[in-house]
Scaffold this active site. Structure first.
Site: not given
Length: 425
Positions: A98, A382
């Site tokens: 991510c 995150c």
């Protein structure tokens, strides 16, 4: 002994950032190639910044989590060629799940800071409709046989349920309320015309209906209600708390930005939307990967000499409502603090994995232009397999009239220390 020709680290400036509208997986971009999405972003960056000669770009760093098919073949290089950059401009692919685009930014920014580059393009692309997360992956069986990680670490929704377990005060009702607020903020930002200026329209082909010009994000659900959210299933655990409504979706999209050295920005007459103050990456237990932004933010703050009280704006990636709420609880920030995600976040807009980091930065830059009272802002997210990523930026429009966001602590002195990238001079 080798001696550098430069006396200090150079300022790194965020010149501009754009993105495609985000789509739902199997949605508006179902017949559009991933590399064409990032090509559109690169071309739009050049169109919006005509003062930048293409030959001055030193590198193109493009992230993708699943680097195969139309997201493979060293996508930073092929996208640069397809976008019409001179073939003398190199490029590469990068992956940190991510945080891929964040890592593309911090890697190229570091090269600019030490004088290896003057200008770079950094961004990310993810076509999750064509390339689901984990496609083709072959996790080593030692992870399980040697009990190196909890097996739930491989399923992001289960990691979010684990974070709920760690923070029992973060109930499903609270997560749903946060998700509803994100949807409403996105709807308001769209109504006020605040998101559209940084979108690069995409011509998307559909076999049955022809071509469509995509000008807005596909995922938002402005008609969301608490009652509707409460009725959704919990797919990752019976009687769980994580639902499709309080988590980001599965999405397609691309983002990109131009970074340049401060003196090069002045030389070429480019814009200076933000200055990089610092960044931090950190690891946590993979099965609670949603907690990653907490230590990465603490690390970034420590290394810039700032405190959380010096941060006037937060762009937090909403992979799951619970991970944002855990971050806010840790730092003593209210769920509805107006400094957090003023235009809403990924729960409404979508999260095309490796591309999302630059979306956060682009929105922060937009806030800075409207908030000269704010000196520092940060982005945080995150990262799969137990990591966090944080960048801290300084507002070049800061007037010194801030109250709680004026850098009133020792951070003001620390940010002026020679050699700190993006520090006030």
């Amino acid at each position: 002994m080798f001696q550098s020709a430069r006396d200090s680290v150079r300022d790194v400036v965020f010149v501009d950032g754009v993105r495609t509208p985000f789509g739902k997986a199997k949605g508006v971009y179902s017949e559009t190639r991933a590399d064409d999405l990032i090509v559109k972003v690169i071309r739009e960056l050049l169109r919006r910044n005509p003062a930048l000669p293409a030959e001055r770009i030193d590198d193109v760093a493009i992230a993708a989590t699943t680097q195969t098919g139309d997201q493979g073949l060293t996508i930073g290089r092929v996208a640069g060629i397809l976008a019409g950059l001179p073939q003398s401009v190199p490029g590469y692919a990068i992956d940190r799940m991510c945080a891929g685009a964040v890592t593309a930014v911090t890697t190229t920014a570091s090269a600019i800071a030490v004088g290896a580059y003057d200008v770079a393009i950094a961004g990310g692309v993810e076509h999750m409709g064509r390339h689901p997360m984990g496609e083709g992956a072959d996790p080593n069986p030692r992870f399980v046989s040697e009990k190196l990680i909890d097996t739930s670490a491989l399923v992001m929704g289960q990691t979010a349920e684990n974070v709920h377990d760690r923070y029992p005060t973060i109930t499903r009702e609270r997560a749903d309320a946060y998700a509803l607020a994100s949807q409403r903020k996105v709807a308001k930002a769209y109504a006020d015309g605040l998101i559209q200026p940084d979108l690069a329209p995409v011509a998307a082909r559909h076999t049955e209906s022809g071509w469509e010009l995509v000008t807005t994000d596909e995922p938002p659900r402005p008609d969301t209600t608490l009652e509707g959210l409460a009725g959704l299933k919990t797919p990752f655990r019976p009687h769980g708390r994580v639902t499709a409504g309080n988590a980001a979706g599965i999405n397609d999209g691309a983002t990109g930005c131009i970074l340049a050295a401060g003196e090069v920005v002045e030389e070429l007459g480019l814009t200076a939307k933000m200055r990089l103050a610092g960044f931090g990456f950190a690891g946590v237990e993979p099965h609670v990967m949603g907690l990653g932004p907490i230590p990465s933010t603490e690390k970034a703050l420590a290394r810039t000499g700032l405190s959380i009280d010096d941060i006037g704006l937060f762009e937090l990636n909403e992979a799951f409502a619970v991970q944002v709420l855990a971050f806010l609880d840790h730092f003593g920030i209210a769920d509805d603090d107006p400094r957090v995600n003023p235009f809403g976040g990924a729960i409404a807009l979508g999260h095309p994995l490796a591309s999302s980091g630059v979306r956060l930065m682009t929105q922060l830059a937009r806030h800075f232009a409207d908030r000269p009272d704010v000196r520092y802002g940060l982005t945080a997210m995150c990262v799969g397999f137990g990591m966090g990523a944080t960048t801290i930026w300084e507002n070049p429009h800061f007037t010194g009239n801030a109250g709680a966001t004026s850098g009133r602590s020792a951070a003001s002195t620390a940010a002026r220390t020679p050699g700190r990238t993006g520090g006030a001079r």
